[in-house]
Design a protein around this motif. Sequence first.
Motif, PDB file in Angstrom:
ATOM      1  N   SER A  66       0.928  -1.069  -0.059  1.00  0.00           N
ATOM      2  CA  SER A  66       0.150  -0.012  -0.002  1.00  0.00           C
ATOM      3  C   SER A  66       1.063   1.238   0.088  1.00  0.00           C
ATOM      4  O   SER A  66       2.156   1.169   0.091  1.00  0.00           O
ATOM      5  CB  SER A  66      -0.773   0.108   1.279  1.00  0.00           C
ATOM      6  N   GLY A  67       0.278   2.438  -0.129  1.00  0.00           N
ATOM      7  CA  GLY A  67       1.121   3.704  -0.112  1.00  0.00           C
ATOM      8  C   GLY A  67       1.731   3.951   1.310  1.00  0.00           C
ATOM      9  O   GLY A  67       2.886   4.269   1.377  1.00  0.00           O
ATOM     10  N   LEU A  68       0.988   3.388   2.528  1.00  0.00           N
ATOM     11  CA  LEU A  68       1.659   3.374   3.671  1.00  0.00           C
ATOM     12  C   LEU A  68       2.759   2.422   3.785  1.00  0.00           C
ATOM     13  O   LEU A  68       3.814   2.725   4.653  1.00  0.00           O
ATOM     14  CB  LEU A  68       0.630   3.112   4.894  1.00  0.00           C
ATOM     15  N   GLU A  69       2.650   1.327   3.275  1.00  0.00           N
ATOM     16  CA  GLU A  69       3.743   0.274   3.325  1.00  0.00           C
ATOM     17  C   GLU A  69       4.979   0.803   2.591  1.00  0.00           C
ATOM     18  O   GLU A  69       5.916   0.559   2.732  1.00  0.00           O
ATOM     19  CB  GLU A  69       3.178  -0.948   2.607  1.00  0.00           C
ATOM     20  N   LEU A  70       4.506   1.552   1.295  1.00  0.00           N
ATOM     21  CA  LEU A  70       5.772   2.107   0.507  1.00  0.00           C
ATOM     22  C   LEU A  70       6.564   3.195   1.396  1.00  0.00           C
ATOM     23  O   LEU A  70       7.749   3.115   1.440  1.00  0.00           O
ATOM     24  CB  LEU A  70       5.270   2.664  -0.756  1.00  0.00           C
ATOM     25  N   GLN A  71       5.778   3.976   1.977  1.00  0.00           N
ATOM     26  CA  GLN A  71       6.327   5.167   2.775  1.00  0.00           C
ATOM     27  C   GLN A  71       7.321   4.365   3.912  1.00  0.00           C
ATOM     28  O   GLN A  71       8.361   4.674   4.069  1.00  0.00           O
ATOM     29  CB  GLN A  71       5.346   5.891   3.405  1.00  0.00           C
ATOM     30  N   ALA A  72       6.808   3.445   4.611  1.00  0.00           N
ATOM     31  CA  ALA A  72       7.550   2.623   5.703  1.00  0.00           C
ATOM     32  C   ALA A  72       8.637   2.091   5.161  1.00  0.00           C
ATOM     33  O   ALA A  72       9.869   1.855   5.819  1.00  0.00           O
ATOM     34  CB  ALA A  72       6.626   1.511   6.267  1.00  0.00           C
ATOM     35  N   GLU A  73       8.718   1.413   3.974  1.00  0.00           N
ATOM     36  CA  GLU A  73       9.770   0.812   3.285  1.00  0.00           C
ATOM     37  C   GLU A  73      10.884   1.784   3.137  1.00  0.00           C
ATOM     38  O   GLU A  73      12.066   1.464   3.322  1.00  0.00           O
ATOM     39  CB  GLU A  73       9.392   0.020   1.828  1.00  0.00           C
ATOM     40  N   LEU A  74      10.426   2.980   2.392  1.00  0.00           N
ATOM     41  CA  LEU A  74      11.485   3.901   2.225  1.00  0.00           C
ATOM     42  C   LEU A  74      12.157   4.319   3.500  1.00  0.00           C
ATOM     43  O   LEU A  74      13.494   4.817   3.711  1.00  0.00           O
ATOM     44  CB  LEU A  74      10.857   5.073   1.645  1.00  0.00           C
ATOM     45  N   ARG A  75      11.254   4.590   4.662  1.00  0.00           N
ATOM     46  CA  ARG A  75      12.036   5.057   6.018  1.00  0.00           C
ATOM     47  C   ARG A  75      12.780   4.293   6.316  1.00  0.00           C
ATOM     48  O   ARG A  75      13.959   4.456   6.918  1.00  0.00           O
ATOM     49  CB  ARG A  75      10.894   5.409   7.026  1.00  0.00           C
ATOM     50  N   ALA A  76      12.494   2.795   6.182  1.00  0.00           N
ATOM     51  CA  ALA A  76      13.653   1.563   6.625  1.00  0.00           C
ATOM     52  C   ALA A  76      14.935   1.911   5.746  1.00  0.00           C
ATOM     53  O   ALA A  76      15.658   1.375   6.123  1.00  0.00           O
ATOM     54  CB  ALA A  76      12.888   0.351   6.560  1.00  0.00           C
TER      55      ALA A  76
END
Length: 208
Positions: A66-76
């Motif tokens: 999802s868009g939120l999971e994409l954001q979390a992946e980039l933060r990681a």
Amino acid sequence: MSDATDRGCTVYIVDDDASMRDSLSLMLGLLGYRMASFASAEAFLAAYQDKWTGCVVADLKLPGKSGLELQAELRARGSRLPFVIITAHGDVSSARAAFQSEAVDFIEKPFDEADLRAGIEKGLEKELGRLQRAAANNDEALKLAKLTRREREVLDLVGKGLHAKEIARALAISPRTVEVHKASTMAKLGARNVAELVRFALAADKHS
């Protein structure tokens, strides 16, 4: 339009709806933004490079991540790219999750062009601030690298609030020599006064 666009920043559109991608690309292109579009989070991640700067406009509901999971992946991965989340299925919990993940805006479809533009500008302004801070930190690191070992020692003790005589005792040198090192340090760092020297001392701790 934000100065961030003049710094090579790009608006990255991540949406599985081809017509939405085309519509956003046309709208943003007419407004003068640089753009790149992706049909999924996975496609974005496959192309992603650490040097990318700008703002991500991502749909909340995507095939795969999802868009939120994409954001979390980039933060990681250490990325601080700002996110604007767009969705046709908005609810309070999703909005809260987006903002807890530091999204700059959460916009429900169908949206007004002005609302999306405002969200993107907010994201690009945040990115520009980050780039400016990074440039300032790099400039400070380059200046600090010019100091000799003794000058770094004097700088460190100035940062701890010690006066010339105290620094002299700590380093087993004369107060006059301390003043010479301090003057040289200020010249190399471009510090106009002791307060600025203290700021550099704090920066030195961060870069050490």
